[in-house]
Design a protein around this motif. Sequence first.
Motif, PDB file in Angstrom:
ATOM      1  N   THR A 169       0.629  -1.183  -0.470  1.00 36.55           N
ATOM      2  CA  THR A 169      -0.201   0.407   0.150  1.00 36.55           C
ATOM      3  C   THR A 169       0.404   1.313   0.252  1.00 36.55           C
ATOM      4  N   LYS A 170       2.195   1.423   0.862  1.00 34.71           N
ATOM      5  CA  LYS A 170       2.952   2.618   1.076  1.00 34.71           C
ATOM      6  C   LYS A 170       3.633   2.664  -0.694  1.00 34.71           C
ATOM      7  N   ALA A 171       3.645   1.795  -1.090  1.00 33.74           N
ATOM      8  CA  ALA A 171       4.331   1.895  -2.088  1.00 33.74           C
ATOM      9  C   ALA A 171       3.556   2.446  -3.329  1.00 33.74           C
ATOM     10  N   GLY A 172       2.712   1.642  -3.026  1.00 29.15           N
ATOM     11  CA  GLY A 172       1.192   2.676  -4.202  1.00 29.15           C
ATOM     12  C   GLY A 172       0.866   3.927  -3.803  1.00 29.15           C
ATOM     13  N   ILE A 173       1.332   4.600  -2.794  1.00 29.60           N
ATOM     14  CA  ILE A 173       0.895   5.838  -2.046  1.00 29.60           C
ATOM     15  C   ILE A 173       2.211   6.414  -2.663  1.00 29.60           C
ATOM     16  N   PHE A 174       3.453   5.980  -2.159  1.00 25.40           N
ATOM     17  CA  PHE A 174       4.835   7.057  -2.919  1.00 25.40           C
ATOM     18  C   PHE A 174       4.521   7.064  -3.987  1.00 25.40           C
ATOM     19  N   LEU A 175       4.156   6.481  -5.343  1.00 32.18           N
ATOM     20  CA  LEU A 175       4.392   6.508  -6.641  1.00 32.18           C
ATOM     21  C   LEU A 175       3.278   7.350  -6.662  1.00 32.18           C
ATOM     22  N   ALA A 176       2.822   7.847  -6.811  1.00 34.47           N
ATOM     23  CA  ALA A 176       0.847   9.004  -6.767  1.00 34.47           C
ATOM     24  C   ALA A 176       1.888   9.886  -5.964  1.00 34.47           C
ATOM     25  N   MET A 177       1.987  10.442  -4.913  1.00 35.74           N
ATOM     26  CA  MET A 177       3.050  11.240  -4.422  1.00 35.74           C
ATOM     27  C   MET A 177       4.268  11.753  -5.600  1.00 35.74           C
ATOM     28  N   TYR A 178       5.018  11.053  -5.699  1.00 35.53           N
ATOM     29  CA  TYR A 178       6.149  11.536  -6.546  1.00 35.53           C
ATOM     30  C   TYR A 178       5.955  11.777  -7.390  1.00 35.53           C
ATOM     31  N   THR A 179       4.495  10.510  -8.652  1.00 36.11           N
ATOM     32  CA  THR A 179       4.020  11.984  -9.930  1.00 36.11           C
ATOM     33  C   THR A 179       3.696  13.589  -9.307  1.00 36.11           C
ATOM     34  N   GLY A 180       2.380  13.847  -8.548  1.00 38.01           N
ATOM     35  CA  GLY A 180       2.260  14.461  -8.528  1.00 38.01           C
ATOM     36  C   GLY A 180       3.653  15.849  -7.888  1.00 38.01           C
ATOM     37  N   SER A 226       5.749  16.856 -10.828  1.00 30.74           N
ATOM     38  CA  SER A 226       4.177  17.591 -11.881  1.00 30.74           C
ATOM     39  C   SER A 226       4.530  19.281 -11.115  1.00 30.74           C
ATOM     40  N   ILE A 227       4.490  19.306  -9.667  1.00 29.62           N
ATOM     41  CA  ILE A 227       4.222  20.801  -9.540  1.00 29.62           C
ATOM     42  C   ILE A 227       6.075  21.589  -9.827  1.00 29.62           C
ATOM     43  N   LEU A 228       7.365  20.623  -9.544  1.00 21.34           N
ATOM     44  CA  LEU A 228       8.469  21.188 -10.093  1.00 21.34           C
ATOM     45  C   LEU A 228       8.745  21.745 -11.750  1.00 21.34           C
TER      46      LEU A 228
END
Length: 246
Positions: free
Chosen positions: A123-134, A137-139
Amino acid sequence: MAEIFKSLLLSVLTQQCYDEYFVKYNFFDELCFKSTLSKGLGIGIIAGSILVKVPQILKILGNKSAEGINIFGVFLELFAITANFSYSYIMKFPFSAWGDGTFLAIQTATIAALVLNYSGAPTKAGIFLAMYTGLVSILASGYTPVNILWNMQAMNVPIIFIAKTIQVVTNYKNGSTGQLSALTCFLLFGGSIARIFTSIQETGDFIIILTYCVSTLANGALVFQLLWYWNVDKTTKNKNKKKKRN
């Protein structure tokens, strides 16, 4: 056909160097040689970066284990890669000077997710990938102030050193390089050496040049450990095979 050939050459050569080589037939221009070599190396590094960490990913998947890979070291390395390509993109440096960072980031993020997954936290792996993609995008959106991106890039120098040191210490404590891929480590070492030259030629940015110098030293330490523990890893694998047979 001639125009297509010219267009291909101009992807590596500047217009000035094209004229020197194919109009004036001056094949010994020093500045054009350095520029062309830098572009060629940059394109080669980008092409290699598409698969550079795939051996590492396949090794983890094949063994269904991320043993010996320190997740904190992976996170720090991912930060360094992300800061580098985000800063370079916003500064409008040539793609040949930083394009490999995009592919390295994707592969490093994948490794981080696999380490989390095989550590019992899918679950943490999935959350990590979503947060990293976001975050990416911001940077890269253009709304992040350049001074923040510069500071992130400047932080790369100690971060890369710390990230690789964590992995080096982990290897030392384990007396083995675990699931580290030798091919990946050698390619990263060679790529970081080449990037010192291309950064000098194409960006002239001191902080980026310094980052790749530190990266070369750090990757070199891992390559040294791979060679040092080479026989140890082979012996361990043979012992494990014998145990399974028994």
